[in-house]
Design an enzyme around this catalytic site. Structure first.
Site, short mmCIF file in Angstrom:
data_model
loop_
_atom_site.label_atom_id
_atom_site.label_comp_id
_atom_site.label_asym_id
_atom_site.label_seq_id
_atom_site.Cartn_x
_atom_site.Cartn_y
_atom_site.Cartn_z
N ASP A 30 -9.62 42.81 -2.99
CA ASP A 30 -9.67 43.47 -1.69
C ASP A 30 -8.60 42.85 -0.81
O ASP A 30 -8.13 41.73 -1.07
CB ASP A 30 -11.06 43.32 -1.05
CG ASP A 30 -11.37 44.44 -0.07
OD1 ASP A 30 -12.25 45.27 -0.36
OD2 ASP A 30 -10.71 44.51 0.99
N HIS A 217 -25.16 69.27 -1.10
CA HIS A 217 -26.17 68.47 -0.41
C HIS A 217 -26.20 68.82 1.08
O HIS A 217 -27.26 69.00 1.67
CB HIS A 217 -25.88 66.96 -0.56
CG HIS A 217 -25.88 66.51 -1.99
ND1 HIS A 217 -25.26 65.36 -2.41
CD2 HIS A 217 -26.40 67.07 -3.10
CE1 HIS A 217 -25.41 65.23 -3.72
NE2 HIS A 217 -26.10 66.26 -4.15
N ASN A 225 -32.96 72.69 7.65
CA ASN A 225 -33.05 72.52 9.10
C ASN A 225 -33.00 73.87 9.83
O ASN A 225 -33.69 74.06 10.83
CB ASN A 225 -31.93 71.61 9.60
CG ASN A 225 -32.15 70.16 9.15
OD1 ASN A 225 -33.25 69.81 8.72
ND2 ASN A 225 -31.13 69.35 9.23
N TYR A 257 -28.72 81.72 -9.53
CA TYR A 257 -27.81 82.08 -8.43
C TYR A 257 -26.70 81.04 -8.19
O TYR A 257 -26.11 81.02 -7.12
CB TYR A 257 -28.58 82.27 -7.11
CG TYR A 257 -29.72 83.25 -7.21
CD1 TYR A 257 -29.49 84.56 -7.61
CD2 TYR A 257 -31.03 82.87 -6.92
CE1 TYR A 257 -30.53 85.46 -7.72
CE2 TYR A 257 -32.07 83.76 -7.02
CZ TYR A 257 -31.82 85.06 -7.42
OH TYR A 257 -32.84 85.94 -7.53
N CYS A 268 -32.93 94.07 -1.01
CA CYS A 268 -33.69 93.01 -0.32
C CYS A 268 -32.84 91.97 0.39
O CYS A 268 -33.04 91.72 1.58
CB CYS A 268 -34.61 92.30 -1.32
SG CYS A 268 -35.87 93.40 -1.96
N LYS A 324 -27.06 95.66 -9.64
CA LYS A 324 -27.04 94.76 -10.79
C LYS A 324 -27.39 95.51 -12.06
O LYS A 324 -27.93 96.62 -11.99
CB LYS A 324 -27.96 93.55 -10.59
CG LYS A 324 -29.43 93.87 -10.51
CD LYS A 324 -30.24 92.57 -10.39
CE LYS A 324 -31.69 92.88 -10.12
NZ LYS A 324 -32.51 91.75 -9.79
N ARG A 331 -28.89 100.99 -3.28
CA ARG A 331 -28.94 100.53 -1.89
C ARG A 331 -28.20 99.21 -1.71
O ARG A 331 -28.48 98.24 -2.40
CB ARG A 331 -30.41 100.38 -1.45
CG ARG A 331 -31.06 101.72 -1.19
CD ARG A 331 -32.52 101.57 -0.90
NE ARG A 331 -33.25 101.09 -2.08
CZ ARG A 331 -34.55 100.77 -2.05
NH1 ARG A 331 -35.23 100.87 -0.94
NH2 ARG A 331 -35.15 100.37 -3.15
N1 LIG Z 1 -20.28 54.83 0.40
C1 LIG Z 1 -20.83 55.66 -0.46
O1 LIG Z 1 -22.06 55.82 -0.54
C2 LIG Z 1 -19.97 56.44 -1.41
C3 LIG Z 1 -20.56 57.19 -2.42
C4 LIG Z 1 -19.76 57.90 -3.30
C5 LIG Z 1 -18.38 57.85 -3.16
N2 LIG Z 1 -17.82 57.12 -2.15
C6 LIG Z 1 -16.36 57.09 -2.05
O2 LIG Z 1 -15.93 55.83 -2.56
C7 LIG Z 1 -14.79 55.36 -1.82
C8 LIG Z 1 -15.11 54.01 -1.23
O3 LIG Z 1 -16.19 54.14 -0.32
P1 LIG Z 1 -16.85 52.89 0.38
O4 LIG Z 1 -17.94 53.41 1.26
O5 LIG Z 1 -17.18 51.85 -0.64
O6 LIG Z 1 -15.60 52.38 1.29
P2 LIG Z 1 -15.51 51.11 2.22
O7 LIG Z 1 -14.70 51.51 3.39
O8 LIG Z 1 -16.86 50.48 2.43
O9 LIG Z 1 -14.66 50.07 1.34
C9 LIG Z 1 -13.33 50.26 1.00
C10 LIG Z 1 -12.72 48.89 0.71
O10 LIG Z 1 -11.39 49.08 0.22
C11 LIG Z 1 -10.64 47.97 0.69
N3 LIG Z 1 -9.20 48.25 0.53
C12 LIG Z 1 -8.39 49.04 1.27
N4 LIG Z 1 -7.14 49.01 0.80
C13 LIG Z 1 -7.14 48.20 -0.29
C14 LIG Z 1 -6.15 47.78 -1.20
N5 LIG Z 1 -4.88 48.19 -1.11
N6 LIG Z 1 -6.51 46.95 -2.20
C15 LIG Z 1 -7.80 46.54 -2.32
N7 LIG Z 1 -8.77 46.89 -1.45
C16 LIG Z 1 -8.45 47.72 -0.46
C17 LIG Z 1 -11.11 47.81 2.12
O11 LIG Z 1 -10.78 46.53 2.64
C18 LIG Z 1 -12.63 47.99 1.94
O12 LIG Z 1 -13.26 46.77 1.68
C19 LIG Z 1 -14.50 56.43 -0.77
O13 LIG Z 1 -13.53 57.31 -1.28
C20 LIG Z 1 -15.81 57.16 -0.62
O14 LIG Z 1 -15.65 58.50 -0.21
C21 LIG Z 1 -18.58 56.41 -1.29
#
Ligand SMILES: NC(=O)c1ccc[n+]([C@@H]2O[C@H](COP(=O)([O-])OP(=O)(O)OC[C@H]3O[C@@H](n4cnc5c(N)ncnc54)[C@H](O)[C@@H]3O)[C@@H](O)[C@H]2O)c1
Length: 438
Positions: A30, A217, A225, A257, A268, A324, A331
């Site tokens: 990270d 979802h 809702n 569907y 319907c 269908k 109708r």
């Molecule tokens: N949060 C969820 O529940 C979830 C579920 C499914 C998919 N996703 C997808 O997964 C991805 C990550 O989501 P998240 O919630 O874990 O994100 P997050 O923002 O919590 O974490 C992302 C991490 O990436 C790090 N980062 C950024 N640039 C970097 C680099 N060059 N090298 C290394 N690390 C780097 C950031 O410092 C951060 O810690 C997103 O695309 C999100 O849409 C998230």
């Protein structure tokens, strides 16, 4: 396996802890030193049920390393998961700055690595990102060929915050889109034993599935809702209503569907939807999603009209008119709307529908056909062959096996087929082909 994980947020931290718990050696990468320090001391950088314990077990096992150095992590591992963030830009597009910057670094690291390496994108990315954008960048910076010198995959992440460890251990399915069999085999070795099917598909499909799932979802929450708001206004307990809706596992909570096809219609759905919208209006309840269904359906018919008109021929053959297969009910049939719109544009149409045969149908439908739409009734033919002989564009609106086989046997290279029912094996057809929305 030796695995590196890039991005230690919700997705990356959970994957790191679970993979190390399961016996793999994991390098966490990270750009945020605080996250690296926390993990190194056995603490998770996020709050999630069960993550404290799992992270402590993982780090105490000695199988977790952390670094901010991309090349070091790639050199020490055979497979990398990319879990960096892909947030929204102001205009709604995804911000790929982090993932593309990381891609360049990973490419440079690949340049100096002799052994085969697999890169698996787990960040959610817009369909059309991995192959058109990430792959050329990796190839440019590594000087290597994707699919030969290294594997590139997309594996959508389905975990939910709050239950992410449970979700990791019990995914609904594992979908991987890979461009190298060795990469698929690595992922199957890692995840093939989990509950839920292990499914290998192409990268584009895997990218789209993630968006389709999240949209579905959101749609379900909004549906419940909106039904809730209308029920509440009527003094009805919406939780009872939706509870009973969910009891129907044949038509409601099922695959029914959910196959892309042509517009809905019939006696319907449009009528009852209009009445529901009216009830909502009367009670000052705004239900924009449900109100969007009929315009969206209309858009589907518009597309079919435009497709036919774009062919620059007036000779159109339509197979099917009722709403269908297996019914003569006209109708609110979207096929009838399509026919009327094409007639209105001056098209020379012939129509065949085995159930809508003037000689056979009786009662209200015959009267409707003869009195309300005599201009359409005149265009009905007695056989599918007649329609195929007449039309240069064929619109297939019925999916019965017998009719499909007549169309397949008689369609030729001179025809253009607009398929509204979803034929299989379309590559075997001799003619130009277009599916309604596939
Ligand atoms: N949060 C969820 O529940 C979830 C579920 C499914 C998919 N996703 C997808 O997964 C991805 C990550 O989501 P998240 O919630 O874990 O994100 P997050 O923002 O919590 O974490 C992302 C991490 O990436 C790090 N980062 C950024 N640039 C970097 C680099 N060059 N090298 C290394 N690390 C780097 C950031 O410092 C951060 O810690 C997103 O695309 C999100 O849409 C998230």
């Amino acid at each position: 396996m030796n695995i590196s994980i890039f991005g230690l947020g919700y997705v990356g931290a959970v994957s790191l802890a679970c993979l190390a718990r399961d016996g793999h050696t994991v390098y966490g990468v990270d750009i945020d030193q605080t996250k690296l320090d926390l993990i190194a001391s056995g603490k998770p950088p996020i709050i999630e049920e069960g993550i404290q314990e799992t992270m402590a077990v993982a780090v105490n096992s000695g199988r977790v390393r952390v670094t901010s150095n991309c090349a070091e992590a790639m050199a020490a591992t055979e497979l990398s998961f990319v879990c960096v963030g892909t947030p929204s830009k102001k205009n709604g597009d995804q911000d790929t700055t982090a993932i593309l910057r990381l891609t360049e670094q990973m490419g440079e690291a690949l340049r100096n690595k002799d052994a085969f390496h697999t890169i698996v994108i787990r960040s959610t990315v817009r369909p059309g990102t991995v192959i058109p954008e990430i792959e050329p960048l990796l190839e440019k910076h590594s000087g290597k060929k994707s699919g030969r010198d290294f594997g590139l995959c997309f594996q959508p992440e389905f975990l939910r915050e709050g239950t992410s460890i449970k979700d990791y251990d019990n995914p609904p399915m594992t979908i991987v889109g890979c461009n190298h069999p060795d990469s698929t085999a690595q992922l199957e070795a890692l995840f093939g034993g989990l509950p839920g099917k292990f499914i290998s598909t192409d990268v584009g499909t895997a990218e789209c599935v993630k968006y389709a799932c999240n949209a579905f979802h959101a749609l379900k929450v909004t549906f419940a809702n909106e039904i809730g708001r209308v029920s509440q206004a009527l003094g009805v307990d919406s939780r009872k209503v939706m509870g009973l809706v969910c009891e129907d596992k044949q038509l409601n909570i099922s695959t029914a569907y959910l196959r892309p096809g042509f517009a809905f219609g019939g006696s319907c759905l449009p009528k009852d939807l209009r009445a529901l919208l009216h009830v909502a209006r009367e009670n000052d309840v705004d239900i924009p999603m449900l109100a969007g269904l009929l315009p969206s359906n209309e858009e589907h018919i518009n597309l079919a009209v435009e497709t036919v008109l774009s062919r620059k021929t007036r000779k159109i053959g339509m197979v099917g008119l009722s709403f269908k297969s297996g019914t003569d009910d006209l109708r609110e049939s979207p096929l009838l709307t399509l026919a009327e719109r094409l007639i209105g544009k001056g098209m020379n149409i012939k129509i065949y529908d085995p159930e809508v045969n003037l000689a056979r149908i009786m009662g209200a439908n015959k009267r409707y056909l003869e009195e309300s739409i005599p201009h359409v009734a005149q265009l009905m033919c007695d056989s599918c062959d007649e329609v195929l002989q007449h039309g240069e564009v064929i619109v297939l609106g019925l999916g019965d096996r017998d009719i499909v086989s007549v169309v397949r046997d008689n369609i030729s290279a001179e025809h253009y087929l607009l398929d509204l029912v979803g034929l299989s094996d379309v590559e075997e057809l001799p003619c130009e082909y277009r599916g309604a929305c596939w």
